[in-house]
Structures are given as C-alpha cells and as structure tokens.
Design a protein around this motif. Structure first.
Motif, mmCIF file in Angstrom:
data_model
loop_
_atom_site.group_PDB
_atom_site.id
_atom_site.type_symbol
_atom_site.label_atom_id
_atom_site.label_comp_id
_atom_site.label_asym_id
_atom_site.label_seq_id
_atom_site.Cartn_x
_atom_site.Cartn_y
_atom_site.Cartn_z
ATOM 1 N N UNK A 229 -12.035 -1.290 -21.026
ATOM 2 C CA UNK A 229 -12.480 -0.972 -19.665
ATOM 3 C C UNK A 229 -11.398 -1.225 -18.617
ATOM 4 N N UNK A 230 -10.190 -1.528 -19.063
ATOM 5 C CA UNK A 230 -9.124 -1.844 -18.114
ATOM 6 C C UNK A 230 -8.783 -0.649 -17.220
ATOM 7 N N UNK A 231 -8.824 0.568 -17.780
ATOM 8 C CA UNK A 231 -8.471 1.755 -16.992
ATOM 9 C C UNK A 231 -9.500 2.022 -15.893
ATOM 10 N N UNK A 232 -10.812 2.131 -16.221
ATOM 11 C CA UNK A 232 -11.773 2.335 -15.117
ATOM 12 C C UNK A 232 -11.796 1.187 -14.130
ATOM 13 N N UNK A 233 -11.576 -0.051 -14.602
ATOM 14 C CA UNK A 233 -11.555 -1.184 -13.688
ATOM 15 C C UNK A 233 -10.382 -1.066 -12.723
ATOM 16 N N UNK A 234 -9.206 -0.725 -13.245
ATOM 17 C CA UNK A 234 -8.029 -0.572 -12.389
ATOM 18 C C UNK A 234 -8.231 0.554 -11.388
ATOM 19 N N UNK A 235 -8.857 1.655 -11.836
ATOM 20 C CA UNK A 235 -9.108 2.794 -10.947
ATOM 21 C C UNK A 235 -10.081 2.422 -9.843
ATOM 22 N N UNK A 236 -11.180 1.765 -10.219
ATOM 23 C CA UNK A 236 -12.193 1.371 -9.233
ATOM 24 C C UNK A 236 -11.613 0.371 -8.231
ATOM 25 N N UNK A 237 -10.758 -0.539 -8.706
ATOM 26 C CA UNK A 237 -10.123 -1.493 -7.802
ATOM 27 C C UNK A 237 -9.175 -0.789 -6.831
ATOM 28 N N UNK A 238 -8.564 0.293 -7.288
ATOM 29 C CA UNK A 238 -7.623 1.016 -6.441
ATOM 30 C C UNK A 238 -8.281 1.841 -5.361
ATOM 31 N N UNK A 239 -9.525 2.307 -5.618
ATOM 32 C CA UNK A 239 -10.196 3.208 -4.671
ATOM 33 C C UNK A 239 -10.402 2.577 -3.295
ATOM 34 N N UNK A 240 -10.967 1.356 -3.192
ATOM 35 C CA UNK A 240 -11.214 0.815 -1.847
ATOM 36 C C UNK A 240 -9.963 0.329 -1.132
ATOM 37 N N UNK A 241 -8.834 0.273 -1.843
ATOM 38 C CA UNK A 241 -7.606 -0.208 -1.224
ATOM 39 C C UNK A 241 -6.891 0.944 -0.543
ATOM 40 N N UNK A 242 -6.098 0.612 0.459
ATOM 41 C CA UNK A 242 -5.320 1.640 1.152
ATOM 42 C C UNK A 242 -3.909 1.126 1.369
ATOM 43 N N UNK A 243 -2.949 1.911 0.964
ATOM 44 C CA UNK A 243 -1.568 1.512 1.159
ATOM 45 C C UNK A 243 -0.643 2.585 0.643
ATOM 46 N N UNK A 244 0.599 2.453 0.974
ATOM 47 C CA UNK A 244 1.591 3.431 0.554
ATOM 48 C C UNK A 244 2.026 3.170 -0.879
ATOM 49 N N UNK A 245 2.308 4.257 -1.608
ATOM 50 C CA UNK A 245 2.833 4.096 -2.965
ATOM 51 C C UNK A 245 4.211 3.453 -2.941
ATOM 52 N N UNK A 246 4.851 3.469 -1.770
ATOM 53 C CA UNK A 246 6.120 2.755 -1.654
ATOM 54 C C UNK A 246 5.920 1.272 -1.888
ATOM 55 N N UNK A 247 4.730 0.783 -1.594
ATOM 56 C CA UNK A 247 4.436 -0.630 -1.826
ATOM 57 C C UNK A 247 3.945 -0.870 -3.238
ATOM 58 N N UNK A 248 3.136 0.022 -3.759
ATOM 59 C CA UNK A 248 2.479 -0.233 -5.032
ATOM 60 C C UNK A 248 3.378 0.050 -6.230
ATOM 61 N N UNK A 249 4.382 0.930 -6.080
ATOM 62 C CA UNK A 249 5.269 1.231 -7.218
ATOM 63 C C UNK A 249 5.989 -0.021 -7.721
ATOM 64 N N UNK A 250 6.639 -0.806 -6.838
ATOM 65 C CA UNK A 250 7.302 -2.025 -7.356
ATOM 66 C C UNK A 250 6.323 -2.986 -8.025
ATOM 67 N N UNK A 251 5.101 -3.074 -7.479
ATOM 68 C CA UNK A 251 4.096 -3.955 -8.084
ATOM 69 C C UNK A 251 3.695 -3.432 -9.453
#
Length: 317
Positions: A229-251
């Motif tokens: 369930x890691x994939x749907x969990x990661x997707x659901x966690x990502x939906x309510x967040x807002x930010x640039x992929x410039x920030x999330x790529x390094x993470x």
C-alpha cells in the motif's frame, strides 16, 4: 571544479570538521544548490529559445479538432509549459473559451504541472536520464488517458455557466527576430528561477537533512509497515500538499537513495505536482464539485497505477 570549490568553502573557509554530519549536510546543501541553479539557468534559456518556434495559435487549433490526437497535442503542450497546477488554470480556462473540448483541456491541465523544463532538468541531473524518460513518458500517458476518459464521460454540464465570460483569450501571433528569441530565453530563465528559487533551497535543505540525519533503517521500517500500500499512501499524502517540484525532487532523490521504491517516490511527486487543495479551490470557480471530484479521482488512480508500474520496471531503469 565545483566540487573542489565547495570543499574549500566548507572545510577551509568555514572550517567545519569533514567527519561531522553537520559538515556533510552543509556540503550537500551548497553543492546541490549551486549545481541545480547552474543547470536551470542554462537549460531553461535553451528551452525558452526553442519554444519561440512553437506556433501556439496552431496548437490551439489542433487541440480544438478533438479526438485522441488532440489529447496528445494538449499533453505535449502542457509538457513544454513551465507551470504549477494553479498557474495552469488560466490557460485551461482560455482553452475552454477557445472551444477546445473539455477532455482535451484536462490533458493539458494534468500534464502541465507534472512535466516542465525545470523538473526534467532536475530529474535528469539527480535521477539520471533513463528514469527521467520513464517519468516524462508516464506523465504524458496519464495526461492523455485521463483526458480521453474524462472527455468520453460528457461532463460539460458540470461547468459553471459563466466560464466563458470569466475567461480571457489572446490569440496574438508574435513574430520573433533572433534578438527577440535570445531575450525570450533570458527572460524565461530569469522568470522561472525567480518563481522557484525558494522552493529549490527548501527542497535541497530538507534533502540534506534526510540524507545525513535520517537512518536508512528508519526508511526501510516505514516501507515495510505499508508494504504493497506504499504507492497509494504516497499518492494520497501528496494530494493535499502544495509545492513546487523544484522542492520535492531533491527530497524524492534522497528518499529513493534511502530505500523507498522508485515508483512510490515518483507517485508522491506526481500527486503533489498535479493535484492540490489550492488547485481544487481555484477550479471551483469554473466547475462544480462533482467534476472536480471525478477529475481528482481519475488522475489519482492513474498516478497510483503508474507508481506500481514504475516500481515493477525500476530494476530495468
């Protein structure tokens, strides 16, 4: 040369202990930040110059023709526009006003934030070219298929009646000289970097912290706890967040290096880029809640499926 310069700054000028975690985190932060900004400046300039040859008025005409080919054109158009999910909405409205079918406009709205030049540049430098190509192909496929499905559902009745009046459309055709093309590339690079520099710094800082302070065993334990369930969990966690992929790529890079499966990390990136609560609020001004829910639902399912696919293919990338 860049690496040696950062070594000199961190270990000689600042005088940090090369064996300490803090020094490693500072070194990671400075090196990645400078590298990313250099790549962004050069590559966005080049891509900006190339974009001056793309006839946007003709792209609108092709998208207005309908059919799967129109979804492909819309997805490609979205891929070359450097917008986040919220910034894509004015163009989404403009396309609707121009008579482009709803499903085709959704292909643009989905693909535009998932794929853009600075994200591709960051991914290529951090993940490598094969993974970047797989990500871009996945993003295009999601945009095309989701747009086709939404178009076949005949959901136009859920659009707000005043959308045409509230939209604006500019079909001005610009003739570029060589000097104007160069200026456009410089302005494009400056504009994009101005809009994302803070996200880059924040993302690299978080990545530096995770890389040097979060034990790999902790990451593995979290992944084992969620399992399939890691994939749907990661997707659901990502939906309510807002930010640039410039920030999330390094993470995402650091999390991947710590043991999170590739598809899971990229699904989180896609969800964060393509779907957000601010986007839903802005879309409410153009469409009713049932259409927003259907759009988010179909896109979320497509991202989850892509995450599983990339996890299965990751051993070959």
């Amino acid at each position: 040369m860049l690496l040696k310069s950062i070594d000199t700054i961190v270990y000689q000028w600042i005088g940090l202990d090369p064996e300490s975690r803090f020094a490693a985190a500072v070194h990671f932060f400075l090196y990645d930040t400078v590298k990313i900004f250099l790549l962004l400046a050069v590559m966005i300039f080049a891509i900006g110059v190339i974009r001056t040859w793309l006839p946007e008025h003709k792209l609108k005409k092709w998208m207005g023709a309908g059919g799967v080919w129109a979804n492909v054109i819309a997805a490609l158009f979205g891929a070359i526009t450097p917008f986040c999910s919220c910034s894509s909405i004015p163009i989404f409205i403009s396309l609707l006003k121009a008579g482009v079918p709803l499903g085709v406009t959704f292909s643009f709205l989905i693909t535009s934030p998932i794929i853009n030049e600075y994200l591709v540049i960051l991914m290529a430098s951090e993940f490598g070219v094969p993974i970047t190509i797989a990500y871009v192909a996945s993003g295009l496929l999601i945009g095309i298929l989701a747009g086709v499905i939404l178009g076949r559902m005949k959901l136009e009745r859920h659009l707000e009646t005043d959308i045409i009046e509230s939209a604006h459309n500019d079909d001005q055709i610009i003739e570029y000289t060589f000097g104007k093309r160069i200026k456009f590339g410089i302005d494009e690079a400056a504009s994009v970097i101005r809009s994302i520099w803070l996200w880059v710094i924040v993302g690299v800082a978080i990545g530096a912290f995770i890389h040097n302070y979060v034990p790999q065993d902790t990451i593995h334990s979290l992944m084992e706890a969620t399992g399939i369930f890691s994939v749907p969990l990661a997707t659901i966690l990502g939906v309510p967040m807002y930010g640039s992929c410039a920030a999330i790529v390094p993470i995402a890079v650091v999390l991947f290096e710590k043991g999170i499966p590739l598809g899971t990390a990229l699904a989180f990136m896609m969800a964060m880029a393509a779907l957000s609560l601010p986007e839903a609020i802005m879309l409410r001004r153009t469409m009713r809640l049932p259409l927003i829910a259907i759009f988010f639902g179909i896109t979320t399912i497509a991202i989850i499926a892509t995450g599983y696919l990339l996890n299965a293919l990751s051993q070959y990338l």
